[in-house]
Motif scaffolding. Structure first.
Motif, PDB file in Angstrom:
ATOM      1  N   SER A  43       6.643  73.889  91.277  1.00 31.15           N
ATOM      2  CA  SER A  43       7.307  73.676  89.992  1.00 31.15           C
ATOM      3  C   SER A  43       8.176  74.886  89.661  1.00 31.15           C
ATOM      4  O   SER A  43       7.772  76.034  89.884  1.00 31.15           O
ATOM      5  CB  SER A  43       6.269  73.459  88.884  1.00 31.15           C
ATOM      6  OG  SER A  43       5.487  72.305  89.150  1.00 31.15           O
ATOM      7  N   PHE A  44       9.365  74.599  89.096  1.00 25.15           N
ATOM      8  CA  PHE A  44      10.334  75.659  88.866  1.00 25.15           C
ATOM      9  C   PHE A  44      11.065  75.448  87.539  1.00 25.15           C
ATOM     10  O   PHE A  44      11.140  74.343  87.022  1.00 25.15           O
ATOM     11  CB  PHE A  44      11.385  75.684  89.985  1.00 25.15           C
ATOM     12  CG  PHE A  44      10.813  75.925  91.360  1.00 25.15           C
ATOM     13  CD1 PHE A  44      10.740  77.204  91.881  1.00 25.15           C
ATOM     14  CD2 PHE A  44      10.356  74.859  92.127  1.00 25.15           C
ATOM     15  CE1 PHE A  44      10.214  77.420  93.146  1.00 25.15           C
ATOM     16  CE2 PHE A  44       9.826  75.067  93.392  1.00 25.15           C
ATOM     17  CZ  PHE A  44       9.755  76.356  93.907  1.00 25.15           C
ATOM     18  N   HIS A  45      11.642  76.546  87.018  1.00 22.19           N
ATOM     19  CA  HIS A  45      12.595  76.513  85.914  1.00 22.19           C
ATOM     20  C   HIS A  45      13.957  76.919  86.464  1.00 22.19           C
ATOM     21  O   HIS A  45      14.104  77.997  87.042  1.00 22.19           O
ATOM     22  CB  HIS A  45      12.189  77.473  84.797  1.00 22.19           C
ATOM     23  CG  HIS A  45      11.088  76.961  83.932  1.00 22.19           C
ATOM     24  ND1 HIS A  45      10.526  77.717  82.927  1.00 22.19           N
ATOM     25  CD2 HIS A  45      10.452  75.766  83.908  1.00 22.19           C
ATOM     26  CE1 HIS A  45       9.588  77.007  82.316  1.00 22.19           C
ATOM     27  NE2 HIS A  45       9.523  75.817  82.904  1.00 22.19           N
ATOM     28  N   GLN A  46      14.942  76.039  86.310  1.00 21.97           N
ATOM     29  CA  GLN A  46      16.314  76.367  86.664  1.00 21.97           C
ATOM     30  C   GLN A  46      17.027  76.860  85.410  1.00 21.97           C
ATOM     31  O   GLN A  46      17.122  76.133  84.422  1.00 21.97           O
ATOM     32  CB  GLN A  46      17.043  75.141  87.231  1.00 21.97           C
ATOM     33  CG  GLN A  46      16.601  74.761  88.632  1.00 21.97           C
ATOM     34  CD  GLN A  46      17.463  73.647  89.196  1.00 21.97           C
ATOM     35  OE1 GLN A  46      17.847  72.731  88.492  1.00 21.97           O
ATOM     36  NE2 GLN A  46      17.773  73.739  90.479  1.00 21.97           N
ATOM     37  N   GLN A  47      17.547  78.064  85.450  1.00 26.40           N
ATOM     38  CA  GLN A  47      18.170  78.652  84.273  1.00 26.40           C
ATOM     39  C   GLN A  47      19.693  78.560  84.382  1.00 26.40           C
ATOM     40  O   GLN A  47      20.277  78.929  85.396  1.00 26.40           O
ATOM     41  CB  GLN A  47      17.746  80.119  84.131  1.00 26.40           C
ATOM     42  CG  GLN A  47      16.241  80.295  83.965  1.00 26.40           C
ATOM     43  CD  GLN A  47      15.840  81.744  83.769  1.00 26.40           C
ATOM     44  OE1 GLN A  47      16.622  82.549  83.275  1.00 26.40           O
ATOM     45  NE2 GLN A  47      14.616  82.078  84.162  1.00 26.40           N
ATOM     46  N   TYR A  48      20.316  78.067  83.320  1.00 26.90           N
ATOM     47  CA  TYR A  48      21.770  77.959  83.240  1.00 26.90           C
ATOM     48  C   TYR A  48      22.269  79.040  82.276  1.00 26.90           C
ATOM     49  O   TYR A  48      21.889  79.054  81.101  1.00 26.90           O
ATOM     50  CB  TYR A  48      22.169  76.565  82.757  1.00 26.90           C
ATOM     51  CG  TYR A  48      21.808  75.469  83.739  1.00 26.90           C
ATOM     52  CD1 TYR A  48      22.748  74.978  84.634  1.00 26.90           C
ATOM     53  CD2 TYR A  48      20.519  74.936  83.769  1.00 26.90           C
ATOM     54  CE1 TYR A  48      22.428  73.977  85.546  1.00 26.90           C
ATOM     55  CE2 TYR A  48      20.182  73.933  84.676  1.00 26.90           C
ATOM     56  CZ  TYR A  48      21.143  73.457  85.564  1.00 26.90           C
ATOM     57  OH  TYR A  48      20.810  72.472  86.470  1.00 26.90           O
TER      58      TYR A  48
END
Length: 238
Positions: A43-48
């Motif tokens: 599981s990951f968080h993609q940061q924009y």
């Protein structure tokens, strides 16, 4: 608070962590042998980020065969960018790019679909797409499923596919009729959650729980095993 009209005391770090951080997935590190992408599985968080400012976060699961888009929350000041659509296209692009490193990656998964809910209709805009029949666990092309869902709220999606293959259908009973929920004024969809200027995250009411403890994120890694058979790790009950 912006989208769901939550009061400030409803927005807590523990509810955010339980909803968007804790995960049952077991982390699998990159293997370097073409079976695992460079970031690994989990599981990951993609940061924009724009000019050093965090404007959106995509919550995703990366599994052996797919990227599963779980949630997106974004800064309301940047709503004009249609960040939900942009992030979906970026995630599709990620799957294509990482097929070079991990050939088993083939699919982009958008989660549950409710045909009568206007907030979920955007999922059908990405083509070609398929819906999973929850009765027979067969994938049905959306262009086949759509007219069935347009006609009636109860339908077995795979019936049409079976007829095309020349198979006979089982008797229609209450047990094998799948309900398509009538929920046009239901909960906000995943791409409707915002992040404000102070970067405070909000848990939708539909996901709230009296149990604030939640499952802890597993830091366990697995080696020398068939990652194709590893999807989730379950903690022992407390």
């Amino acid at each position: 608070m912006k989208v769901h009209n939550d009061t400030p005391d409803h927005v807590t770090e523990s509810s955010y962590r339980m909803f968007l951080v804790d995960t049952p997935l077991v982390s699998v590190p990159p293997s370097g042998d073409g079976r695992v992408p460079p970031c690994g599985f989990g599981s990951f968080h993609q940061q924009y980020v724009v000019d050093g400012k965090l404007i959106a976060v995509g919550v995703i699961d990366i599994l052996p065969k797919c990227l599963s888009s779980k949630y997106l929350f974004w800064d309301p000041d940047f709503a004009f960018l249609s960040l939900g659509k942009y992030s979906a296209l970026q995630e599709v692009g990620w799957v294509k790019e990482n097929q070079v490193h991990c050939p088993s990656l083939q699919y982009y998964y958008l989660g549950y679909y409710i045909h009568s809910c206007s907030k979920m209709r955007y999922k059908a805009a990405y083509r070609p797409s398929e819906l999973l029949c929850p009765l027979r666990y067969q994938w049905v092309p959306f262009n086949i499923a759509r007219p069935l869902l347009d006609r009636k709220p109860y339908v077995v999606l795979s019936d049409h596919a079976l007829l095309q293959d020349g198979e006979s259908l089982p008797p229609q009973t209450a047990e094998n009729a799948i309900e398509v929920q009538q929920n046009d004024n239901g909960d906000e969809d995943t791409n409707d959650v915002l992040i404000d200027d102070s970067e405070e995250m909000i848990e939708p009411e539909s996901e709230s729980s009296d149990d604030e403890s939640g499952p802890e994120t597993s830091g366990q890694t697995l080696e020398n095993c068939d990652v194709g058979d590893i999807l989730i790790g379950l903690k022992d009950p407390v």
